[in-house]
Design a protein around this motif. Structure first.
Motif, PDB file in Angstrom:
ATOM      1  N   UNK A  80       7.381  87.448 -20.307  1.00  0.00           N
ATOM      2  CA  UNK A  80       8.385  87.994 -20.419  1.00  0.00           C
ATOM      3  C   UNK A  80       9.825  87.564 -20.250  1.00  0.00           C
ATOM      4  N   UNK A  81       9.958  86.680 -19.182  1.00  0.00           N
ATOM      5  CA  UNK A  81      11.112  85.975 -18.932  1.00  0.00           C
ATOM      6  C   UNK A  81      11.194  84.935 -20.149  1.00  0.00           C
ATOM      7  N   UNK A  82      10.215  84.411 -20.619  1.00  0.00           N
ATOM      8  CA  UNK A  82      10.470  83.307 -21.925  1.00  0.00           C
ATOM      9  C   UNK A  82      10.524  84.001 -23.214  1.00  0.00           C
ATOM     10  N   UNK A  83      10.547  85.009 -23.466  1.00  0.00           N
ATOM     11  CA  UNK A  83      10.634  85.835 -24.665  1.00  0.00           C
ATOM     12  C   UNK A  83      12.115  85.569 -25.329  1.00  0.00           C
ATOM     13  N   UNK A  84      12.122  85.900 -26.602  1.00  0.00           N
ATOM     14  CA  UNK A  84      13.548  85.498 -27.158  1.00  0.00           C
ATOM     15  C   UNK A  84      14.105  84.025 -27.099  1.00  0.00           C
ATOM     16  N   UNK A  85      13.342  83.159 -26.999  1.00  0.00           N
ATOM     17  CA  UNK A  85      13.686  81.801 -26.736  1.00  0.00           C
ATOM     18  C   UNK A  85      14.765  81.251 -27.735  1.00  0.00           C
ATOM     19  N   UNK A  86      15.840  80.760 -27.391  1.00  0.00           N
ATOM     20  CA  UNK A  86      16.724  80.072 -28.458  1.00  0.00           C
ATOM     21  C   UNK A  86      16.349  78.487 -28.505  1.00  0.00           C
ATOM     22  N   UNK A  87      16.168  78.084 -30.085  1.00  0.00           N
ATOM     23  CA  UNK A  87      15.766  76.782 -30.271  1.00  0.00           C
ATOM     24  C   UNK A  87      17.262  75.835 -30.013  1.00  0.00           C
ATOM     25  N   UNK A  88      17.044  74.684 -29.715  1.00  0.00           N
ATOM     26  CA  UNK A  88      18.033  73.689 -29.659  1.00  0.00           C
ATOM     27  C   UNK A  88      18.326  73.115 -30.996  1.00  0.00           C
ATOM     28  N   UNK A  89      19.409  72.709 -31.256  1.00  0.00           N
ATOM     29  CA  UNK A  89      19.833  72.136 -32.616  1.00  0.00           C
ATOM     30  C   UNK A  89      18.696  71.050 -33.124  1.00  0.00           C
ATOM     31  N   UNK A  90      18.393  70.295 -32.287  1.00  0.00           N
ATOM     32  CA  UNK A  90      17.347  68.961 -32.425  1.00  0.00           C
ATOM     33  C   UNK A  90      16.129  69.740 -32.995  1.00  0.00           C
ATOM     34  N   UNK A 114      15.770  72.687 -34.329  1.00  0.00           N
ATOM     35  CA  UNK A 114      16.005  73.391 -35.822  1.00  0.00           C
ATOM     36  C   UNK A 114      15.976  72.305 -36.604  1.00  0.00           C
ATOM     37  N   UNK A 115      16.493  71.139 -36.361  1.00  0.00           N
ATOM     38  CA  UNK A 115      16.625  69.918 -37.650  1.00  0.00           C
ATOM     39  C   UNK A 115      15.239  69.495 -37.623  1.00  0.00           C
ATOM     40  N   UNK A 116      14.522  69.438 -36.725  1.00  0.00           N
ATOM     41  CA  UNK A 116      13.196  68.975 -36.888  1.00  0.00           C
ATOM     42  C   UNK A 116      12.292  69.663 -37.632  1.00  0.00           C
ATOM     43  N   UNK A 117      12.420  71.127 -37.332  1.00  0.00           N
ATOM     44  CA  UNK A 117      11.654  72.014 -38.338  1.00  0.00           C
ATOM     45  C   UNK A 117      12.227  72.077 -39.664  1.00  0.00           C
ATOM     46  N   UNK A 118      13.528  71.670 -39.906  1.00  0.00           N
ATOM     47  CA  UNK A 118      13.975  71.804 -41.346  1.00  0.00           C
ATOM     48  C   UNK A 118      13.446  70.599 -41.844  1.00  0.00           C
ATOM     49  N   UNK A 119      13.459  69.338 -41.214  1.00  0.00           N
ATOM     50  CA  UNK A 119      12.859  67.855 -41.722  1.00  0.00           C
ATOM     51  C   UNK A 119      11.427  68.534 -42.264  1.00  0.00           C
ATOM     52  N   UNK A 120      10.614  68.939 -41.173  1.00  0.00           N
ATOM     53  CA  UNK A 120       9.268  69.103 -41.644  1.00  0.00           C
ATOM     54  C   UNK A 120       8.994  70.265 -42.592  1.00  0.00           C
ATOM     55  N   UNK A 121       9.908  71.269 -42.829  1.00  0.00           N
ATOM     56  CA  UNK A 121       9.633  72.110 -43.855  1.00  0.00           C
ATOM     57  C   UNK A 121      10.073  71.565 -45.228  1.00  0.00           C
TER      58      UNK A 121
END
Length: 95
Positions: A70-80, A82-89
């Motif tokens: 519960x404490x870790x839900x709605x986690x926000x991703x760091x810019x790095x 997000x960039x890594x996910x974009x590159x992988x996608x």
């Protein structure tokens, strides 16, 4: 006065150490573990926001794993991240 403050801090640390080894928490354990006030924990329970069990219709119990989740839900991703996910996608789409 300083010795009272030291004793309070040691007591607080002792509760935290003992509490983190437990798997089943009471309201006081949740307060010590999260740093939330007791009234806030009860508010979360009242609104069914925080997962809990009430086996005897009196005492509230919480599992450490559910509190952690519960404490870790709605986690926000760091810019790095997000960039890594974009590159992988992008690489996956190119294939």
């Amino acid at each position: 006065m300083e010795s009272n403050a030291i004793i309070q801090k040691l007591t607080q640390l002792e509760k935290l150490i003992i509490g983190t080894n437990k798997q089943i928490f009471t309201v006081d354990d949740v307060v010590n573990y999260t740093g939330f006030s007791k009234s806030y924990v009860y508010k979360l329970v009242h609104h069914n926001i925080l997962p809990y069990s009430k086996p005897n219709n009196r005492t509230l119990f919480f599992t450490k794993t559910e509190i952690d989740e519960w404490l870790l839900q709605n986690k926000s991703k760091s810019i790095s991240q997000i960039e890594k996910e974009a590159i992988n996608y992008t690489n996956a789409v190119k294939k």
